[in-house]
Design a protein around this motif. Structure first.
Motif, PDB file in Angstrom:
ATOM      1  N   GLU A  19       0.835  -1.207   0.000  1.00  0.00           N
ATOM      2  CA  GLU A  19       0.000   0.000   0.000  1.00  0.00           C
ATOM      3  C   GLU A  19       0.870   1.257   0.000  1.00  0.00           C
ATOM      4  O   GLU A  19       0.571   2.222  -0.686  1.00  0.00           O
ATOM      5  N   ARG A  20       1.952   1.215   0.764  1.00  0.00           N
ATOM      6  CA  ARG A  20       2.853   2.365   0.813  1.00  0.00           C
ATOM      7  C   ARG A  20       3.416   2.669  -0.579  1.00  0.00           C
ATOM      8  O   ARG A  20       3.451   3.816  -1.013  1.00  0.00           O
ATOM      9  N   LEU A  23       0.710   4.230  -2.711  1.00  0.00           N
ATOM     10  CA  LEU A  23       0.425   5.607  -2.298  1.00  0.00           C
ATOM     11  C   LEU A  23       1.522   6.545  -2.789  1.00  0.00           C
ATOM     12  O   LEU A  23       1.253   7.630  -3.299  1.00  0.00           O
ATOM     13  N   GLU A  24       2.778   6.101  -2.642  1.00  0.00           N
ATOM     14  CA  GLU A  24       3.891   6.940  -3.073  1.00  0.00           C
ATOM     15  C   GLU A  24       3.863   7.148  -4.581  1.00  0.00           C
ATOM     16  O   GLU A  24       4.099   8.236  -5.082  1.00  0.00           O
ATOM     17  N   LYS A  33       8.202  14.988  -3.754  1.00  0.00           N
ATOM     18  CA  LYS A  33       8.515  14.663  -2.378  1.00  0.00           C
ATOM     19  C   LYS A  33       9.256  15.831  -1.738  1.00  0.00           C
ATOM     20  O   LYS A  33      10.167  16.394  -2.336  1.00  0.00           O
ATOM     21  N   ASP A  39       7.708  11.892   4.281  1.00  0.00           N
ATOM     22  CA  ASP A  39       6.281  11.632   4.044  1.00  0.00           C
ATOM     23  C   ASP A  39       5.483  12.887   3.751  1.00  0.00           C
ATOM     24  O   ASP A  39       4.279  12.928   3.939  1.00  0.00           O
ATOM     25  N   LEU A  75      -4.157  11.227   0.474  1.00  0.00           N
ATOM     26  CA  LEU A  75      -3.131  10.203   0.247  1.00  0.00           C
ATOM     27  C   LEU A  75      -2.035  10.284   1.306  1.00  0.00           C
ATOM     28  O   LEU A  75      -1.552   9.279   1.811  1.00  0.00           O
ATOM     29  N   GLU A  76      -1.655  11.517   1.633  1.00  0.00           N
ATOM     30  CA  GLU A  76      -0.606  11.732   2.630  1.00  0.00           C
ATOM     31  C   GLU A  76      -1.011  11.212   3.997  1.00  0.00           C
ATOM     32  O   GLU A  76      -0.221  10.617   4.713  1.00  0.00           O
ATOM     33  N   ARG A  78      -3.141   8.853   4.655  1.00  0.00           N
ATOM     34  CA  ARG A  78      -3.131   7.399   4.629  1.00  0.00           C
ATOM     35  C   ARG A  78      -1.683   6.884   4.671  1.00  0.00           C
ATOM     36  O   ARG A  78      -1.380   5.923   5.360  1.00  0.00           O
ATOM     37  N   LEU A  79      -0.803   7.555   3.941  1.00  0.00           N
ATOM     38  CA  LEU A  79       0.597   7.152   3.911  1.00  0.00           C
ATOM     39  C   LEU A  79       1.201   7.233   5.316  1.00  0.00           C
ATOM     40  O   LEU A  79       1.971   6.366   5.723  1.00  0.00           O
ATOM     41  N   LYS A  80       0.825   8.256   6.057  1.00  0.00           N
ATOM     42  CA  LYS A  80       1.338   8.407   7.417  1.00  0.00           C
ATOM     43  C   LYS A  80       0.859   7.257   8.288  1.00  0.00           C
ATOM     44  O   LYS A  80       1.617   6.717   9.098  1.00  0.00           O
ATOM     45  N   ASN A  83       2.808   4.139   7.300  1.00  0.00           N
ATOM     46  CA  ASN A  83       4.177   4.195   7.809  1.00  0.00           C
ATOM     47  C   ASN A  83       4.236   4.006   9.323  1.00  0.00           C
ATOM     48  O   ASN A  83       5.148   3.373   9.852  1.00  0.00           O
TER      49      ASN A  83
END
Ligand SMILES: [Zn+2]
Length: 128
Positions: A19-20, A23-24, A33, A39, A75-76, A78-80, A83
């Motif tokens: 998933e990471r 997302l990235e 970035k 992140d 998205l950010e 969710r990425l957090k 992580n």
């Protein structure tokens, strides 16, 4: 609590890593970035290709940009979470509810491997 077996843990970890990466990849389509903040991504201002500076084109670009910012934010976020969950796996601290400290139901983790609260606390949060 029941200790999660290694196989389940590694499956969840794989899921989170996948998933990471997704997302990235999604973020990099329209954002850069941030080199200083991990992140964190900065949405690029869209250039829709119009050569003239007609104001309606600018309005369109601004609208696109604002839409992208909202997507970037989601998205950010969710990425957090993802992580954070991966960090917990590394620290052997994964799968515990942040509120009551009990183990999170496995079904819940399978549905959302980045869940930080158990079903009970999550329901309480929703109703309060
Ligand atoms: Zn809980």
């Amino acid at each position: 609590m029941k200790i999660m077996d290694k196989k389940t843990l590694s499956e969840l970890k794989k899921k989170l890593e996948k998933e990471r990466n997704l997302l990235e990849k999604d973020l990099l389509k329209f954002a850069d970035k941030d080199k200083k903040m991990p992140d964190d991504y900065d949405t690029r201002f869209p250039d829709l290709g119009g050569r003239s500076s007609a104001s309606d084109e600018n309005a369109e670009e601004i609208e696109t940009y604002e839409n992208l910012l909202a997507v970037e934010y989601a998205l950010e976020l969710r990425l957090k979470e993802v992580n954070e969950a991966l960090k917990k796996i590394k620290e052997n601290n994964y799968g515990n509810c942040e509120i009551c400290k009990k183990g999170i139901q496995l079904d819940r983790l399978k549905a959302n491997a980045a869940a930080t609260t158990c079903m009970t606390c999550n329901n309480k949060n929703l109703t309060s």
